[in-house]
Design a protein around this motif. Sequence first.
Motif, short mmCIF file in Angstrom:
data_model
loop_
_atom_site.label_atom_id
_atom_site.label_comp_id
_atom_site.label_asym_id
_atom_site.label_seq_id
_atom_site.Cartn_x
_atom_site.Cartn_y
_atom_site.Cartn_z
N PRO A 184 0.73 -1.21 0.05
CA PRO A 184 -0.09 -0.13 0.09
C PRO A 184 0.81 1.23 0.07
O PRO A 184 0.37 2.34 -0.64
CB PRO A 184 -0.79 -0.23 1.34
CG PRO A 184 -0.84 -1.65 1.54
CD PRO A 184 0.31 -2.18 1.15
N GLU A 185 2.04 1.24 0.74
CA GLU A 185 2.65 2.57 0.77
C GLU A 185 3.28 2.75 -0.53
O GLU A 185 3.66 3.93 -0.99
CB GLU A 185 3.68 2.50 2.04
CG GLU A 185 4.86 1.58 1.87
CD GLU A 185 4.56 0.45 2.70
OE1 GLU A 185 3.20 -0.04 2.82
OE2 GLU A 185 5.56 -0.14 3.41
N ALA A 188 0.89 4.57 -2.68
CA ALA A 188 0.81 6.03 -2.36
C ALA A 188 1.88 6.65 -3.04
O ALA A 188 1.83 7.74 -3.57
CB ALA A 188 0.94 6.01 -0.70
N TRP A 189 3.12 6.11 -2.90
CA TRP A 189 4.26 6.96 -3.80
C TRP A 189 4.01 7.04 -5.26
O TRP A 189 4.31 8.00 -5.82
CB TRP A 189 5.56 6.39 -3.37
CG TRP A 189 6.20 6.72 -2.10
CD1 TRP A 189 6.50 5.78 -0.95
CD2 TRP A 189 6.45 7.64 -1.38
NE1 TRP A 189 6.78 6.55 0.36
CE2 TRP A 189 6.88 7.85 -0.14
CE3 TRP A 189 6.53 9.27 -1.97
CZ2 TRP A 189 7.56 8.87 0.51
CZ3 TRP A 189 7.26 10.22 -1.35
CH2 TRP A 189 7.40 10.05 0.06
N GLU C 123 1.65 3.09 6.83
CA GLU C 123 2.53 4.09 6.17
C GLU C 123 2.23 4.63 5.12
O GLU C 123 2.52 5.71 5.09
CB GLU C 123 3.61 3.09 5.81
CG GLU C 123 4.89 3.75 4.92
CD GLU C 123 5.54 4.52 5.62
OE1 GLU C 123 5.78 4.62 6.75
OE2 GLU C 123 6.31 5.43 5.00
N GLU C 124 0.98 4.23 4.25
CA GLU C 124 0.43 4.72 3.46
C GLU C 124 -0.36 5.96 3.71
O GLU C 124 -0.44 7.01 3.04
CB GLU C 124 -0.50 4.01 2.41
CG GLU C 124 -1.93 3.49 3.11
CD GLU C 124 -1.75 2.17 3.73
OE1 GLU C 124 -0.73 1.94 4.26
OE2 GLU C 124 -2.78 1.54 3.74
N VAL C 127 2.44 8.59 4.17
CA VAL C 127 2.72 9.32 2.61
C VAL C 127 2.01 10.16 2.05
O VAL C 127 2.36 11.11 1.52
CB VAL C 127 3.10 8.00 1.83
CG1 VAL C 127 3.63 8.46 0.25
CG2 VAL C 127 4.25 7.00 2.22
N ARG C 128 0.29 9.80 2.13
CA ARG C 128 -0.61 10.71 1.36
C ARG C 128 -0.77 11.71 2.10
O ARG C 128 -0.91 12.80 1.59
CB ARG C 128 -1.82 9.78 1.41
CG ARG C 128 -1.40 8.60 0.30
CD ARG C 128 -2.88 7.86 0.10
NE ARG C 128 -2.95 6.95 -0.95
CZ ARG C 128 -2.80 6.71 -1.96
NH1 ARG C 128 -2.79 7.71 -2.66
NH2 ARG C 128 -2.40 5.19 -2.41
N ARG C 161 9.52 11.62 4.24
CA ARG C 161 8.38 11.63 3.30
C ARG C 161 7.97 13.05 2.99
O ARG C 161 7.92 13.24 1.57
CB ARG C 161 7.16 10.98 3.93
CG ARG C 161 7.52 9.57 4.40
CD ARG C 161 6.03 9.01 5.17
NE ARG C 161 6.32 8.12 6.04
CZ ARG C 161 6.61 8.12 7.18
NH1 ARG C 161 6.40 9.41 7.96
NH2 ARG C 161 6.96 7.00 8.20
#
Lengths: 286, 286, 286, 286
Positions: A184-185, A188-189, C123-124, C127-128, C161
């Motif tokens: 999932p991360e 996001a990136w 983590e996502e 990031v977002r 991030r």
Amino acid sequence: MVDINSFAVLGGDKRQAALAESIAADGYTVYAWGFDRLDLSESVRKTDLAEAVSKCVNIVLPLPVTQDGVFLNAKYTDEKVRLDEGLAELMLHKQVFGGKMGKLFATSDLWYSIDTCDYYAREEFAVRNAIATSEGAIEIAVREYAGTLNGGRCLVAGFGRIGKALAWMLRGMGAHVTVSARKPEDFAWIELYGYEAIHTDHIGHSGSYDVVFNTIPAMVFNRRLLAKMRPGTLLIDLASEPGGVDFPSAGELGIPTVHALSLPGKVAPKASGEIIKNIIYSVMEE
Amino acid sequence: MVDINSFAVLGGDKRQAALAESIAADGYTVYAWGFDRLDLSESVRKTDLAEAVSKCVNIVLPLPVTQDGVFLNAKYTDEKVRLDEGLAELMLHKQVFGGKMGKLFATSDLWYSIDTCDYYAREEFAVRNAIATSEGAIEIAVREYAGTLNGGRCLVAGFGRIGKALAWMLRGMGAHVTVSARKPEDFAWIELYGYEAIHTDHIGHSGSYDVVFNTIPAMVFNRRLLAKMRPGTLLIDLASEPGGVDFPSAGELGIPTVHALSLPGKVAPKASGEIIKNIIYSVMEE
Amino acid sequence: MVDINSFAVLGGDKRQAALAESIAADGYTVYAWGFDRLDLSESVRKTDLAEAVSKCVNIVLPLPVTQDGVFLNAKYTDEKVRLDEGLAELMLHKQVFGGKMGKLFATSDLWYSIDTCDYYAREEFAVRNAIATSEGAIEIAVREYAGTLNGGRCLVAGFGRIGKALAWMLRGMGAHVTVSARKPEDFAWIELYGYEAIHTDHIGHSGSYDVVFNTIPAMVFNRRLLAKMRPGTLLIDLASEPGGVDFPSAGELGIPTVHALSLPGKVAPKASGEIIKNIIYSVMEE
Amino acid sequence: MVDINSFAVLGGDKRQAALAESIAADGYTVYAWGFDRLDLSESVRKTDLAEAVSKCVNIVLPLPVTQDGVFLNAKYTDEKVRLDEGLAELMLHKQVFGGKMGKLFATSDLWYSIDTCDYYAREEFAVRNAIATSEGAIEIAVREYAGTLNGGRCLVAGFGRIGKALAWMLRGMGAHVTVSARKPEDFAWIELYGYEAIHTDHIGHSGSYDVVFNTIPAMVFNRRLLAKMRPGTLLIDLASEPGGVDFPSAGELGIPTVHALSLPGKVAPKASGEIIKNIIYSVMEE
């Protein structure tokens, strides 16, 4: 007499040749062995291996140090240097740099007493190498694909170092970029950087592409997935041997493929030489 | 019987072949002449020129229509078709598309009674061609330059269509891009897009570059300027014949050069075919 | 009756309000408590907390769940809900989502028997969130800096991030971007993406900037470093309390500062609501 | 005595104040009138208008020189200077710079004997102004739109200077950018730069957007088009008065609007001052 500002560059390919030139251009004395069939500038002194080692404290071995575990990797000479106890003895009390040193260490226990540094194992080497690999991949794509990357639909399978660098460059050229990942991360990136994100398991259901770049070192593009791809899609595999593509099936299914290996040494030996040099310098400063 | 939904594609290179395939894939009937040595799909009917013309209202001639002003340009056949009164007569009451039609018009006054459209003269053709030229230039640079474009210093001389497209792509790959121009508003755009701007007259005083791309169709890179450049700088000339580089002097001064001509047809025949097709379609709709 | 497709959204700020609206728009039943002073669409049912919990299996608590460890965080109501054994009991056998749940868990041992998911820890999410923070930082910079970011010299301190997202956007707007970091592999990525790299310890020696963005949660911009900066440089601190800037010294030295906190909730509540929703959905699917 | 290296900066807003400061910082003598309510550094000499003019050869008038055609535009003073024969007489034999000078010329025939330069009419001024306008538009969008631009769907109506600059920056921040235009060659450029292209006449049929930026100085967003847009879409009008949006209808249809005027003077007075200065300097060199 040993000069602590001298470097012996022993064997390798154009990357090591460029490295030798670059260190010499910085004002250091550089002895080189293994480049019989390459023109080097006068600032690099070609000599035999034993003399080179005896004169220097800093020894630079190639990447990989050896292909077969028996001889030193040296593409531009016919001379053969055996990796043995004798060679290891020469290296005692030297600072030895090399790439992929595992097989070398297996040739003599002496190596465990020698101060070594595997530049290939440094993370920044891998990152900078990804740049050269990406540019090489783009060169292949421009050459082999009959359309333009600008406006083309490109899939980058995998979001490791090469995936990250390549996707960034492709978008920078104006391609429509989709990147596959699993975490999932990473999604996001991927979306943050302006690409489409898909799960690697769903590549087969994600529409059609003009060029597909594989960076995943696993059999992702198996026959089942290839069968779902549009015939004519160009598939460039950047994963090291054995790669991530079922090449025979691709051929049968009308999907042209390129297995692109060792791109950094081919497209950017000078840049690779600089990377190795900078790692050597920073290790010497540490 | 003449079919108003039929197209005759006569001669040319891979761009015209791709064009023929693409029109056929849209469901139109396509007759093609001049592709003896190329495999075309079954949807394109290879035939002789007279039959092709007789069956169709829309005739597509190559780019350029002729090299020598005497024969139709047809790279993939040994047959020769003379540009004469007879050919012009065949074309009466047709809609004829072609690229660089000037020499053709000189072969018969009948051409002034024929409905023609020079797709090469369309601004959008030139812009989209600049994309393919830029990608071809990048392919050459990756192949010939021993460093990476990412992080490299690139000069783009000229801020016309190719200069604009190429500079944009190079920055998108992470190069440090300098663009030369002459007009204050060009400097404003150059800086807006994130490049360094220099006056074309000052290229010689503007530091050193890894790769220089010339897009200016005039002798800018004369011996005087070349003498100020760092030997080893890669110089890629994208200007059409005679180009903008004093090649003999460059050779003497140790500056490697590539005179890259006709890149769109070489690196992106399919994209070029699409561009021509879209122009033809939009002219037909007008 | 408990509906497994119902959600109770309890307290928070505009992000939770947006979240409630968005879940409702997907067709689920949504009960909301804590938004007395906000207009919500009719698809979200405002009710009291106990009823909301009793009707639903999925409970969404705010970010942070609590500011003071005593009451539930609820910006848009005057009602107070105490975090105690009674509240925990209500939540038994529910799926409870929340952000920064540590202080909540300390209020009752029952929480260890409840199925919880801290979306803030994903983590996502981080990031977002960095995207919204970066856009908020850009908004501040455009507003407060009298020049343009395009062509301006920007320093981003830190390559986590937010540093990654912000540097990317600034370059995308045409700023000259320098990024500070400490690790060699970070330098490699920084340069790959087209920024200048400097060591965080050397910020003081690295020339002057128009706008400096701090993302490092440590006292990097101490008086000694501030004294080396050009007065007038705009310094925007994005690190959470206490931040990374000696604000009193900055004031004395003529360096205008902005301590920008909680930007995602301010500039992009809708986007933040979407992020939380997507995490909740993907947890429910797992 | 008249000093040919002296400048009189007369009236205007923060751009002219920044201009005065910047010229003074270059070592020239600068007299300024019209900034009673602004703090200027000591290097700029505040004085009355007649003295300022008498001491200098280079006179800088504001942008616009006048709002009403009667008085000189001077935002930061209560003094009124009438544009009349007497003022024109003062300017004889001077080099006078100003922005939008038409109404000024109508106040006295003497102006036709004076050496004037309208910096607003210079193409590079317009281009660089487009940068500040674009950043101001982005600032508004980040502030007013509850989502993030990154990942958002943005429409830029019009591909003139502002459209080009704004679309470029939005893509650089990771938005999905659609640009409307009317000419085939504009479509080619729009696609080259990585945006979607649509015909301005088809905006109503082109899907939904999160933020719409209008740059076209004509009534494009009339009631009919607004009725096709999704309520809630943020509509930012960058076209000068009267703008290109039917604001009352937008209000009735639930479309929030911002009519953003004179952004360069608001968000980037310093940058605007620099632009004007650079034009003045280059005119002086010509």
